[in-house]
Design a protein around this motif. Sequence first.
Motif, mmCIF file in Angstrom:
data_model
loop_
_atom_site.group_PDB
_atom_site.id
_atom_site.type_symbol
_atom_site.label_atom_id
_atom_site.label_comp_id
_atom_site.label_asym_id
_atom_site.label_seq_id
_atom_site.Cartn_x
_atom_site.Cartn_y
_atom_site.Cartn_z
ATOM 1 N N HIS A 151 1.000 -1.280 -0.172
ATOM 2 C CA HIS A 151 -0.016 0.052 -0.184
ATOM 3 C C HIS A 151 0.811 1.103 0.064
ATOM 4 C CE1 HIS A 151 -3.265 -2.368 2.179
ATOM 5 N NE2 HIS A 151 -3.116 -2.838 0.848
ATOM 6 N N TYR A 152 1.923 1.294 0.674
ATOM 7 C CA TYR A 152 2.940 2.324 0.833
ATOM 8 C C TYR A 152 3.303 2.733 -0.530
ATOM 9 C CZ TYR A 152 6.771 5.414 1.979
ATOM 10 O OH TYR A 152 7.627 6.310 2.239
ATOM 11 N N LEU A 153 4.005 1.727 -1.319
ATOM 12 C CA LEU A 153 4.410 1.982 -2.656
ATOM 13 C C LEU A 153 3.366 2.636 -3.555
ATOM 14 C CD1 LEU A 153 6.625 -1.294 -2.882
ATOM 15 C CD2 LEU A 153 7.504 1.280 -2.952
ATOM 16 N N ASN A 154 2.230 2.013 -3.576
ATOM 17 C CA ASN A 154 1.199 2.509 -4.328
ATOM 18 C C ASN A 154 0.755 3.983 -3.915
ATOM 19 O OD1 ASN A 154 -1.714 3.118 -4.919
ATOM 20 N ND2 ASN A 154 -1.842 1.086 -5.790
ATOM 21 N N ARG A 155 0.470 4.251 -2.971
ATOM 22 C CA ARG A 155 0.367 5.660 -2.456
ATOM 23 C C ARG A 155 1.775 6.689 -2.824
ATOM 24 N NH1 ARG A 155 -2.838 3.009 -0.916
ATOM 25 N NH2 ARG A 155 -4.490 3.350 0.296
ATOM 26 N N LEU A 156 2.931 6.148 -2.439
ATOM 27 C CA LEU A 156 4.262 6.817 -3.007
ATOM 28 C C LEU A 156 4.028 7.157 -4.378
ATOM 29 C CD1 LEU A 156 6.710 8.093 -2.475
ATOM 30 C CD2 LEU A 156 7.831 5.660 -2.531
ATOM 31 N N SER A 157 3.761 6.232 -5.281
ATOM 32 C CA SER A 157 3.801 6.668 -6.731
ATOM 33 C C SER A 157 2.760 7.718 -6.827
ATOM 34 C CB SER A 157 3.417 5.179 -7.762
ATOM 35 O OG SER A 157 2.100 4.655 -7.411
ATOM 36 N N ASP A 158 1.589 7.622 -6.314
ATOM 37 C CA ASP A 158 0.604 8.738 -6.635
ATOM 38 C C ASP A 158 1.275 9.989 -6.181
ATOM 39 O OD1 ASP A 158 -1.172 6.855 -7.390
ATOM 40 O OD2 ASP A 158 -2.038 6.698 -5.414
ATOM 41 N N LEU A 159 1.992 10.193 -5.034
ATOM 42 C CA LEU A 159 2.513 10.939 -4.445
ATOM 43 C C LEU A 159 3.752 11.650 -5.388
ATOM 44 C CD1 LEU A 159 2.857 13.620 -2.403
ATOM 45 C CD2 LEU A 159 4.350 11.786 -1.076
ATOM 46 N N LEU A 160 4.520 10.797 -5.931
ATOM 47 C CA LEU A 160 5.406 11.258 -6.810
ATOM 48 C C LEU A 160 5.035 11.861 -7.958
ATOM 49 C CD1 LEU A 160 8.044 8.229 -6.368
ATOM 50 C CD2 LEU A 160 8.366 10.705 -5.704
ATOM 51 N N PHE A 161 3.763 11.303 -8.743
ATOM 52 C CA PHE A 161 3.006 11.890 -9.477
ATOM 53 C C PHE A 161 2.353 13.548 -9.507
ATOM 54 C CE2 PHE A 161 -1.116 12.977 -12.080
ATOM 55 C CZ PHE A 161 -0.519 12.689 -13.417
ATOM 56 N N VAL A 162 2.049 13.501 -8.155
ATOM 57 C CA VAL A 162 1.521 14.906 -7.601
ATOM 58 C C VAL A 162 2.808 15.814 -7.622
ATOM 59 C CG1 VAL A 162 0.609 16.255 -5.946
ATOM 60 C CG2 VAL A 162 -0.617 14.082 -7.007
ATOM 61 N N ILE A 163 3.999 15.261 -7.329
ATOM 62 C CA ILE A 163 5.054 16.376 -6.943
ATOM 63 C C ILE A 163 5.614 16.608 -8.330
ATOM 64 C CG2 ILE A 163 7.480 16.288 -6.226
ATOM 65 C CD1 ILE A 163 6.556 14.690 -3.598
ATOM 66 N N ALA A 164 5.753 15.605 -9.249
ATOM 67 C CA ALA A 164 6.267 15.834 -10.733
ATOM 68 C C ALA A 164 5.330 16.908 -11.408
ATOM 69 C CB ALA A 164 6.090 14.664 -11.450
ATOM 70 N N ARG A 165 3.995 16.956 -10.948
ATOM 71 C CA ARG A 165 3.117 18.079 -11.454
ATOM 72 C C ARG A 165 3.552 19.317 -10.990
ATOM 73 N NH1 ARG A 165 -2.685 17.689 -11.576
ATOM 74 N NH2 ARG A 165 -2.528 19.232 -12.992
ATOM 75 N N VAL A 166 3.824 19.319 -9.539
ATOM 76 C CA VAL A 166 4.251 20.581 -8.933
ATOM 77 C C VAL A 166 5.367 21.019 -9.475
ATOM 78 C CG1 VAL A 166 5.015 21.590 -6.872
ATOM 79 C CG2 VAL A 166 3.036 20.085 -6.690
ATOM 80 N N LEU A 167 6.382 20.145 -9.503
ATOM 81 C CA LEU A 167 7.828 20.439 -10.065
ATOM 82 C C LEU A 167 7.574 21.069 -11.485
ATOM 83 C CD1 LEU A 167 9.778 17.705 -8.717
ATOM 84 C CD2 LEU A 167 10.013 20.285 -7.983
ATOM 85 N N ALA A 168 6.720 20.663 -12.371
ATOM 86 C CA ALA A 168 6.544 21.136 -13.864
ATOM 87 C C ALA A 168 5.960 22.253 -13.819
ATOM 88 C CB ALA A 168 5.801 20.028 -14.670
ATOM 89 N N ARG A 169 5.339 22.757 -13.021
ATOM 90 C CA ARG A 169 4.598 23.991 -12.825
ATOM 91 C C ARG A 169 5.416 25.091 -12.200
ATOM 92 N NH1 ARG A 169 -0.458 24.659 -14.048
ATOM 93 N NH2 ARG A 169 -1.524 22.746 -15.072
ATOM 94 N N ARG A 170 6.625 24.805 -11.515
ATOM 95 C CA ARG A 170 7.251 25.648 -10.722
ATOM 96 C C ARG A 170 7.957 26.717 -11.771
ATOM 97 N NH1 ARG A 170 10.557 23.258 -5.985
ATOM 98 N NH2 ARG A 170 8.968 23.165 -4.412
ATOM 99 N N ALA A 171 8.245 28.009 -11.432
ATOM 100 C CA ALA A 171 8.698 28.921 -12.030
ATOM 101 C C ALA A 171 8.453 29.050 -13.562
ATOM 102 C CB ALA A 171 10.293 28.703 -12.055
ATOM 103 N N GLY A 172 7.081 29.066 -13.732
ATOM 104 C CA GLY A 172 6.285 29.082 -15.138
ATOM 105 C C GLY A 172 6.484 27.953 -16.053
ATOM 106 N N GLY A 173 7.093 26.809 -15.416
ATOM 107 C CA GLY A 173 7.120 25.638 -16.353
ATOM 108 C C GLY A 173 5.884 25.165 -16.614
ATOM 109 N N GLU A 174 5.640 24.206 -17.533
ATOM 110 C CA GLU A 174 4.381 23.768 -17.832
ATOM 111 C C GLU A 174 4.342 22.193 -17.823
ATOM 112 O OE1 GLU A 174 3.173 25.017 -21.718
ATOM 113 O OE2 GLU A 174 3.350 27.269 -21.245
ATOM 114 N N GLU A 175 3.030 21.525 -17.671
ATOM 115 C CA GLU A 175 2.925 20.275 -17.827
ATOM 116 C C GLU A 175 2.961 19.855 -19.419
ATOM 117 O OE1 GLU A 175 0.678 18.295 -14.372
ATOM 118 O OE2 GLU A 175 -0.283 20.166 -14.722
ATOM 119 N N ILE A 176 3.413 18.836 -19.917
ATOM 120 C CA ILE A 176 3.508 18.528 -21.366
ATOM 121 C C ILE A 176 2.221 17.533 -21.426
ATOM 122 C CG2 ILE A 176 4.350 17.208 -23.108
ATOM 123 C CD1 ILE A 176 7.149 17.904 -21.841
#
Length: 185
Positions: A151-176
Amino acid sequence: MGNRLSKIYTRTGDDGSTGLADGNRIAKNAQRVEAMGTADELNCHIGLLIETLDSDDELAETLRRIQHHLFDLGGEFAIPGSRVIGDDHIEWLENTLDRHNEGLPPLKNFILPGGTPAAAQCHLARAVSRRAERVVVALGHEDSINTASRHYLNRLSDLLFVIARVLARRAGGEEILWEQKKSGL
């Protein structure tokens, strides 16, 4: 610990086996060893991701905590029957995920890994987390495991997806965004 690792090579694994923390030896290609190795690989990817962030970045602190969890998870796999990861770990992931997801717009399309180097690295860690989960599911088919680890690994992959979205949007970046029409030849 220093005395324990004073000699790095032992030659005991030259026969294709490795020692577990409980003293038993198993084949290096056993599912349990694969689970340990994939957790270690995921930890390495997260370490690389952390190095793309500023040291005072709150996400770096979150990811460093996850690294400690993953080290514990690998230890759990190294001692059959042990339980280190628990519901409190999963709850922490869920709370962290909810907090970071709050400011993101709803998804209307699939997104492609990228946007920034940090976001791309985070997506790579997410993919390895999904693989680690598959390995743990396979291990659970042949041996008793702590289901909280899966269960931890399942939630972790979800969290990493959300963090990737946050990182892509930082400093005016965009999600592809994935565009189906670009998939054709």
